[in-house]
Design an enzyme around this catalytic site. Sequence first.
Site, short mmCIF file in Angstrom:
data_model
loop_
_atom_site.label_atom_id
_atom_site.label_comp_id
_atom_site.label_asym_id
_atom_site.label_seq_id
_atom_site.Cartn_x
_atom_site.Cartn_y
_atom_site.Cartn_z
N GLN A 23 0.87 -1.17 0.00
CA GLN A 23 0.00 0.00 0.00
C GLN A 23 0.91 1.22 0.00
O GLN A 23 1.58 1.49 0.98
CB GLN A 23 -0.90 -0.02 1.24
CG GLN A 23 -1.83 -1.22 1.25
CD GLN A 23 -2.42 -1.43 2.61
OE1 GLN A 23 -1.69 -1.54 3.58
NE2 GLN A 23 -3.73 -1.52 2.67
N GLY A 29 -4.48 3.13 1.25
CA GLY A 29 -4.66 2.56 2.57
C GLY A 29 -3.41 2.56 3.42
O GLY A 29 -3.40 1.98 4.51
N GLN A 30 -2.35 3.19 2.96
CA GLN A 30 -1.12 3.25 3.75
C GLN A 30 -1.34 4.17 4.94
O GLN A 30 -1.75 5.32 4.79
CB GLN A 30 0.03 3.76 2.90
CG GLN A 30 1.35 3.81 3.63
CD GLN A 30 2.45 4.41 2.77
OE1 GLN A 30 2.23 5.35 2.03
NE2 GLN A 30 3.64 3.84 2.87
N VAL A 32 1.05 4.58 7.66
CA VAL A 32 2.30 5.17 8.12
C VAL A 32 3.22 5.30 6.90
O VAL A 32 3.43 4.31 6.20
CB VAL A 32 2.98 4.28 9.19
CG1 VAL A 32 4.31 4.85 9.62
CG2 VAL A 32 2.07 4.10 10.39
N HIS A 36 6.97 -0.88 2.64
CA HIS A 36 7.04 -2.27 3.10
C HIS A 36 6.07 -3.11 2.30
O HIS A 36 5.14 -2.59 1.69
CB HIS A 36 6.77 -2.38 4.61
CG HIS A 36 5.35 -2.16 4.98
ND1 HIS A 36 4.83 -0.90 5.19
CD2 HIS A 36 4.33 -3.03 5.17
CE1 HIS A 36 3.54 -1.02 5.50
NE2 HIS A 36 3.23 -2.29 5.49
N HIS A 38 3.80 -6.89 2.30
CA HIS A 38 3.29 -8.06 3.02
C HIS A 38 3.51 -9.25 2.09
O HIS A 38 3.07 -9.22 0.94
CB HIS A 38 1.79 -7.92 3.31
CG HIS A 38 1.46 -6.72 4.13
ND1 HIS A 38 1.31 -6.78 5.50
CD2 HIS A 38 1.24 -5.43 3.79
CE1 HIS A 38 1.01 -5.57 5.94
NE2 HIS A 38 0.97 -4.74 4.93
#
Length: 76
Positions: A23, A29-30, A32, A36, A38
């Site tokens: 994201q 929807g990120q 922070v 990164h 998933h």
Amino acid sequence: SVRRVGNIIQHVYSADAPTIACQDGPAAGQSVPNVHFHILPRKAQDDRFSEDKYAIYPELKMGEASVMSELHLPAL
């Protein structure tokens, strides 16, 4: 790098394929600002999500909300 790690995770968990999610930005929807991914091992059968492959995404969202709560950050 993500694909390489995904292949290792797939091997370690005897998975058929990985789900890789990223994201990037608030509209996606990120919550922070950071980069990164998933990487989730998936199986065609006997996987918690094998009946509905897309059911994993609401689970990711709930997991994110839990982390945000534990960090005392507002959910987006």
